[in-house]
Write an enzyme that holds these catalytic residues in place. Structure first.
Site, PDB file in Angstrom:
ATOM      1  N   ALA A   1       0.814   5.244  -2.105  1.00 43.34           N
ATOM      2  CA  ALA A   1       0.536   5.620  -3.493  1.00 43.34           C
ATOM      3  C   ALA A   1       1.646   5.236  -4.491  1.00 43.34           C
ATOM      4  CB  ALA A   1       0.203   7.101  -3.554  1.00 43.34           C
TER       5      ALA A   1
ATOM      6  N   GLN B   1      -1.213   2.439  10.006  1.00 45.66           N
ATOM      7  CA  GLN B   1       0.009   2.543   9.188  1.00 45.66           C
ATOM      8  C   GLN B   1       1.101   3.328   9.901  1.00 45.66           C
ATOM      9  OE1 GLN B   1      -3.100   2.996   8.031  1.00 45.66           O
ATOM     10  NE2 GLN B   1      -3.301   2.477   5.873  1.00 45.66           N
TER      11      GLN B   1
ATOM     12  N   ARG C   1      -7.984  -0.131  -6.379  1.00 44.07           N
ATOM     13  CA  ARG C   1      -8.163   0.940  -5.393  1.00 44.07           C
ATOM     14  C   ARG C   1      -8.410   2.246  -6.153  1.00 44.07           C
ATOM     15  NH1 ARG C   1      -4.249   1.289  -0.403  1.00 44.07           N
ATOM     16  NH2 ARG C   1      -6.132   2.228   0.480  1.00 44.07           N
TER      17      ARG C   1
ATOM     18  N   ARG D   1       0.857  -1.182   0.000  1.00 46.76           N
ATOM     19  CA  ARG D   1       0.000   0.000   0.000  1.00 46.76           C
ATOM     20  C   ARG D   1       0.893   1.231   0.000  1.00 46.76           C
ATOM     21  NH1 ARG D   1       2.579   1.980   3.463  1.00 46.76           N
ATOM     22  NH2 ARG D   1       1.046   3.628   3.653  1.00 46.76           N
TER      23      ARG D   1
ATOM     24  N   ASP E   1      -2.161  11.022  -1.788  1.00 48.14           N
ATOM     25  CA  ASP E   1      -2.570   9.964  -2.728  1.00 48.14           C
ATOM     26  C   ASP E   1      -3.013  10.539  -4.058  1.00 48.14           C
ATOM     27  OD1 ASP E   1      -2.899   8.744   0.108  1.00 48.14           O
ATOM     28  OD2 ASP E   1      -2.714   7.089  -1.329  1.00 48.14           O
TER      29      ASP E   1
ATOM     30  N   ASN F   1      -5.256  12.551   1.176  1.00 50.10           N
ATOM     31  CA  ASN F   1      -4.301  11.668   1.860  1.00 50.10           C
ATOM     32  C   ASN F   1      -5.089  10.877   2.909  1.00 50.10           C
ATOM     33  OD1 ASN F   1      -1.532  10.761   2.227  1.00 50.10           O
ATOM     34  ND2 ASN F   1      -1.588  11.769   4.213  1.00 50.10           N
TER      35      ASN F   1
HETATM   36  O1  MRU Z   1      -4.386   3.329   2.410  1.00 53.35           O
HETATM   37  P1  MRU Z   1      -2.904   3.485   2.240  1.00 53.35           P
HETATM   38  O2  MRU Z   1      -2.098   2.909   3.343  1.00 53.35           O
HETATM   39  O3  MRU Z   1      -2.455   3.044   0.874  1.00 53.35           O
HETATM   40  O4  MRU Z   1      -2.721   5.053   2.303  1.00 53.35           O
HETATM   41  C1  MRU Z   1      -1.438   5.590   2.189  1.00 53.35           C
HETATM   42  C2  MRU Z   1      -1.388   7.044   2.412  1.00 53.35           C
HETATM   43  O5  MRU Z   1      -2.386   7.692   2.624  1.00 53.35           O
HETATM   44  C3  MRU Z   1      -0.052   7.692   2.267  1.00 53.35           C
HETATM   45  O6  MRU Z   1       0.056   8.789   3.109  1.00 53.35           O
HETATM   46  C4  MRU Z   1       0.065   8.153   0.813  1.00 53.35           C
HETATM   47  O7  MRU Z   1      -0.065   7.067  -0.053  1.00 53.35           O
HETATM   48  C5  MRU Z   1       1.303   8.872   0.542  1.00 53.35           C
HETATM   49  S1  MRU Z   1       2.559   7.709   0.288  1.00 53.35           S
HETATM   50  C6  MRU Z   1       4.019   8.207  -0.041  1.00 53.35           C
END
Ligand code: MRU
Length: 351
Positions: free
Chosen positions: A53, A196, A91, A51, A237, A247
């Site tokens: 972005a 996360q 996604r 996971r 994201d 985000n």
């Molecule tokens: O749902 P996720 O864990 O994929 O969400 C990730 C985020 O929101 C991160 O902050 C975003 O992808 C920036 S990553 C460099």
């Protein structure tokens, strides 16, 4: 980045297979999985085994490489279109996913025969991953100039190297500043419901030897109001053309709190995160994930097993938007590989 002294990328291509770090097992177990089909890559994105972005963008690109590698000679053009559609469906929010899939699909479709298409697909997916690493390093270099020695920095979710291919976005300036000898301390929001921040950011920072505290999501305002935080950096994201940024859910709250407390709030993201065709944050699709992510939590029990426990009444329903949008007016600047810009200037960076 280094895991116990060994350099890893989050995802890579090796002997016609995808290899990647399985993120659901962290911070307790470090496992690397191997994928042989684009369907397996789609499953890994959908179920968040990978996971973040830029990381899912690279996985999408490598998934396309597997699609063409396994495609039948007569129908390879149809097969890669089907694969692209499947990977896109995994996604909805992160722009990097669509960027990665389209970039590799375009390269494949320029070929006149299957062998050429395979060569083009693999090369483009590799180049995409390498470009993401270079962008992250540059975000680190530029972002580090904003950080003063001794600062405490708050971040939300995981926007470190696990969320990218290497280096990270929000954490890249912190890693870069640390390599330059600056001392920084990180407040890592826990990031409910999936954790996360408490699971991945805390683990990454530990591997890099960066001092940090994991804090409950609702503790950030307290620390800001007591003067404990000098700067906030998050990832994104998807960034709209007007500088609004989607985000992880909870980012918006932190941005409002930062403004209230006169703390600079930066978004760090490569240009592959910017959706130049999306006029504002209102048009960014927000993923709604399973209610179970709110009802249950996962953790290590005293027997050393990862287990799931319910934390809400059986009769309660939940809502689980995975992202929110921070309006551009709360963002001090966007740190990209092409420079640090005010949010309303982001469209000027379009290639
Ligand atoms: O749902 P996720 O864990 O994929 O969400 C990730 C985020 O929101 C991160 O902050 C975003 O992808 C920036 S990553 C460099």
């Amino acid at each position: 980045m280094l895991v116990q002294g060994t350099h890893y990328r989050t995802v890579w291509f090796e002997q016609n297979r995808i290899r990647f770090i399985q993120q659901n097992d962290l911070p307790h177990f470090f496992n690397i999985l191997t994928l042989s089909t684009y369907e397996e890559a789609a499953h890994a994105i959908e179920h968040m085994l990978i996971r973040g972005a830029p990381a899912i963008g690279a996985m999408g690109g490598f998934g396309m490489a597997l699609a063409i590698l396994n495609a039948p000679n007569e129908t390879w053009k149809e097969e890669v279109q089907t694969a692209a559609q499947r990977l896109r469906s995994t996604r909805p929010t992160a722009q990097n996913l669509f960027f990665g899939i389209e970039r590799v699909l375009r390269a494949i479709l320029q070929a006149t025969n299957l062998q050429e298409a395979i060569n083009r697909g693999i090369t483009e997916a590799q180049n995409l991953a390498d470009d993401e690493v270079n962008s992250s390093r540059e975000i680190g270099r530029l972002g580090a100039e904003l950080i003063q020695d001794g600062w405490n920095i708050l971040t939300h979710c995981n926007a470190g190297w696990l969320a990218c291919v290497d280096w990270g976005t929000a954490l890249a300036p912190i890693y870069y500043a640390a390599q330059e000898g600056k001392k920084c301390f990180v407040y890592a929001d826990e990031t409910r419901p999936r954790g996360q921040g408490s699971k991945l950011t805390a683990w990454e920072l530990g591997q890099a030897g960066i001092d940090h505290l994991v804090i409950a999501d609702n503790a950030a305002g307290h620390f800001m109001s007591r003067g404990k935080i000098q700067m906030v950096i998050t990832g994104a994201d998807r960034i709209a053309a007007n500088g609004d940024a989607a985000n992880k859910i909870g980012t918006y709250t932190k941005a409002v709190l930062a403004q209230e407390n006169n703390i600079p709030f930066y978004v760090a993201a490569p240009l592959s995160t910017v959706d130049f065709n999306c006029p504002s944050g209102a048009e960014i699709p927000i993923e709604e994930r399973s209610q179970d992510e709110v009802h249950y939590t996962w953790g290590l029990n005293d027997d050393g097993n990862i287990v799931r426990v319910r934390t809400t009444p059986e009769f309660s329903q939940s809502a689980n938007p995975a992202f929110d949008v921070t309006p551009a007016r709360f963002i001090t600047g966007i740190i990209t590989e092409k420079g640090i810009v005010a949010p309303h200037q982001i469209s000027q960076l379009k290639a």
